[in-house]
Design a protein around this motif. Structure first.
Motif, mmCIF file in Angstrom:
data_model
loop_
_atom_site.group_PDB
_atom_site.id
_atom_site.type_symbol
_atom_site.label_atom_id
_atom_site.label_comp_id
_atom_site.label_asym_id
_atom_site.label_seq_id
_atom_site.Cartn_x
_atom_site.Cartn_y
_atom_site.Cartn_z
ATOM 1 N N LYS A 11 2.052 9.357 -6.055
ATOM 2 C CA LYS A 11 2.575 10.720 -5.913
ATOM 3 C C LYS A 11 3.591 11.018 -7.015
ATOM 4 N N LEU A 12 4.444 10.039 -7.307
ATOM 5 C CA LEU A 12 5.452 10.221 -8.343
ATOM 6 C C LEU A 12 4.811 10.445 -9.710
ATOM 7 N N VAL A 13 3.856 9.614 -10.065
ATOM 8 C CA VAL A 13 3.243 9.775 -11.385
ATOM 9 C C VAL A 13 2.378 11.028 -11.447
ATOM 10 N N ASP A 14 1.786 11.425 -10.329
ATOM 11 C CA ASP A 14 1.039 12.691 -10.320
ATOM 12 C C ASP A 14 1.965 13.854 -10.649
ATOM 13 N N THR A 15 3.163 13.812 -10.077
ATOM 14 C CA THR A 15 4.156 14.857 -10.362
ATOM 15 C C THR A 15 4.572 14.822 -11.827
ATOM 16 N N LEU A 16 4.791 13.622 -12.369
ATOM 17 C CA LEU A 16 5.177 13.496 -13.769
ATOM 18 C C LEU A 16 4.067 13.961 -14.704
ATOM 19 N N VAL A 17 2.811 13.692 -14.346
ATOM 20 C CA VAL A 17 1.686 14.135 -15.168
ATOM 21 C C VAL A 17 1.594 15.660 -15.137
ATOM 22 N N GLU A 18 1.789 16.259 -13.946
ATOM 23 C CA GLU A 18 1.747 17.725 -13.833
ATOM 24 C C GLU A 18 2.834 18.379 -14.688
ATOM 25 N N ARG A 19 3.996 17.760 -14.765
ATOM 26 C CA ARG A 19 5.094 18.305 -15.560
ATOM 27 C C ARG A 19 4.894 18.058 -17.048
ATOM 28 N N GLY A 20 3.973 17.154 -17.388
ATOM 29 C CA GLY A 20 3.731 16.842 -18.784
ATOM 30 C C GLY A 20 4.651 15.763 -19.334
ATOM 31 N N GLU A 21 5.379 15.094 -18.468
ATOM 32 C CA GLU A 21 6.298 14.052 -18.912
ATOM 33 C C GLU A 21 5.585 12.712 -19.134
ATOM 34 N N MET A 22 4.362 12.618 -18.669
ATOM 35 C CA MET A 22 3.607 11.379 -18.788
ATOM 36 C C MET A 22 2.128 11.751 -18.828
ATOM 37 N N ASN A 23 1.340 11.029 -19.659
ATOM 38 C CA ASN A 23 -0.092 11.328 -19.669
ATOM 39 C C ASN A 23 -0.807 10.484 -18.611
ATOM 40 N N ALA A 24 -2.060 10.778 -18.362
ATOM 41 C CA ALA A 24 -2.818 10.128 -17.283
ATOM 42 C C ALA A 24 -2.952 8.621 -17.503
ATOM 43 N N GLU A 25 -3.159 8.203 -18.752
ATOM 44 C CA GLU A 25 -3.312 6.775 -19.043
ATOM 45 C C GLU A 25 -2.004 6.025 -18.772
ATOM 46 N N GLU A 26 -0.885 6.583 -19.212
ATOM 47 C CA GLU A 26 0.402 5.957 -18.945
ATOM 48 C C GLU A 26 0.670 5.875 -17.448
ATOM 49 N N ALA A 27 0.312 6.903 -16.717
ATOM 50 C CA ALA A 27 0.517 6.932 -15.276
ATOM 51 C C ALA A 27 -0.289 5.838 -14.587
ATOM 52 N N ARG A 28 -1.544 5.679 -14.990
ATOM 53 C CA ARG A 28 -2.404 4.657 -14.397
ATOM 54 C C ARG A 28 -1.830 3.264 -14.670
ATOM 55 N N ARG A 29 -1.413 3.019 -15.907
ATOM 56 C CA ARG A 29 -0.841 1.713 -16.252
ATOM 57 C C ARG A 29 0.456 1.451 -15.476
ATOM 58 N N TYR A 30 1.273 2.488 -15.327
ATOM 59 C CA TYR A 30 2.534 2.348 -14.604
ATOM 60 C C TYR A 30 2.291 1.959 -13.145
ATOM 61 N N VAL A 31 1.370 2.648 -12.488
ATOM 62 C CA VAL A 31 1.069 2.348 -11.083
ATOM 63 C C VAL A 31 0.474 0.949 -10.962
ATOM 64 N N ASP A 32 -0.463 0.603 -11.851
ATOM 65 C CA ASP A 32 -1.061 -0.739 -11.806
ATOM 66 C C ASP A 32 -0.006 -1.827 -11.989
ATOM 67 N N GLU A 33 0.899 -1.640 -12.925
ATOM 68 C CA GLU A 33 1.950 -2.619 -13.175
ATOM 69 C C GLU A 33 2.893 -2.734 -11.979
ATOM 70 N N LEU A 34 3.233 -1.615 -11.388
ATOM 71 C CA LEU A 34 4.112 -1.611 -10.226
ATOM 72 C C LEU A 34 3.481 -2.365 -9.060
ATOM 73 N N LYS A 40 0.834 -1.210 0.000
ATOM 74 C CA LYS A 40 0.000 0.000 0.000
ATOM 75 C C LYS A 40 0.866 1.256 0.000
ATOM 76 N N GLU A 41 1.931 1.253 0.826
ATOM 77 C CA GLU A 41 2.836 2.401 0.850
ATOM 78 C C GLU A 41 3.497 2.604 -0.508
ATOM 79 N N LEU A 42 3.916 1.515 -1.121
ATOM 80 C CA LEU A 42 4.522 1.589 -2.450
ATOM 81 C C LEU A 42 3.537 2.208 -3.447
ATOM 82 N N GLY A 43 2.287 1.791 -3.368
ATOM 83 C CA GLY A 43 1.264 2.348 -4.255
ATOM 84 C C GLY A 43 1.085 3.840 -4.043
ATOM 85 N N ASN A 44 1.076 4.262 -2.783
ATOM 86 C CA ASN A 44 0.924 5.695 -2.483
ATOM 87 C C ASN A 44 2.110 6.500 -3.019
#
Length: 141
Positions: A48-71, A40-44
């Motif tokens: 946070k990491l992918v939210d930051t990457l999405v805000e910077r525009g380095e990753m889109n929302a779909e890629e972020a969701r897939r990355y977290v799910d895979e992790l 659960k901590e890893l997921g949190n």
């Protein structure tokens, strides 16, 4: 006096075995809880990491969701592979007696259900023999 001392030793041995079983169950439960909280901590942290990457525009929302799910999926797979987390099948423990070691029969292939039934029957016979021995010892003057 012998019977009483023997009975006391059997009771002490039984209590020791019972405590060992409880300790094992407690350790397994603690390990599972720890693994789940770590996942659960890893997921949190990953979220946070992918939210930051999405805000910077380095990753889109779909890629972020897939990355977290895979992790999370990989972390859960590792936890199960190391004996932690929820495992649907109980781990099989095989008890080998001296007779089986002396006469292994590699051609005799049994289904898991047959092996389990035979194991249960063997354990029942052992318990019955131990109970009979205990009763015999308790009856001795």
């Amino acid at each position: 006096m012998k019977t009483t001392l023997f009975s006391v030793r059997i009771i002490m041995l039984r209590d020791l075995v019972q405590k060992a079983v409880y300790l094992g169950v407690g350790i397994a439960s603690y390990a599972a809880e720890t693994a789940n909280s770590n996942i659960k901590e890893l997921g949190n942290h990953a979220q946070k990491l992918v939210d930051t990457l999405v805000e910077r525009g380095e990753m889109n929302a779909e890629e972020a969701r897939r990355y977290v799910d895979e992790l999370i999926r990989e972390a859960q797979g590792e936890a199960i592979a190391h004996g932690e987390g929820e495992n649907k099948q109980p781990r099989r423990i095989e008890i080998i007696t001296d007779e089986e070691e002396a006469n292994p029969d590699p051609l005799a292939q049994k289904t898991p259900a047959q092996s389990q039934t035979e194991d249960v029957e063997a354990l029942r016979r052992q318990v019955a023999a131990l109970q009979a021995e205990l009763q015999r010892l308790n009856r001795q003057p």
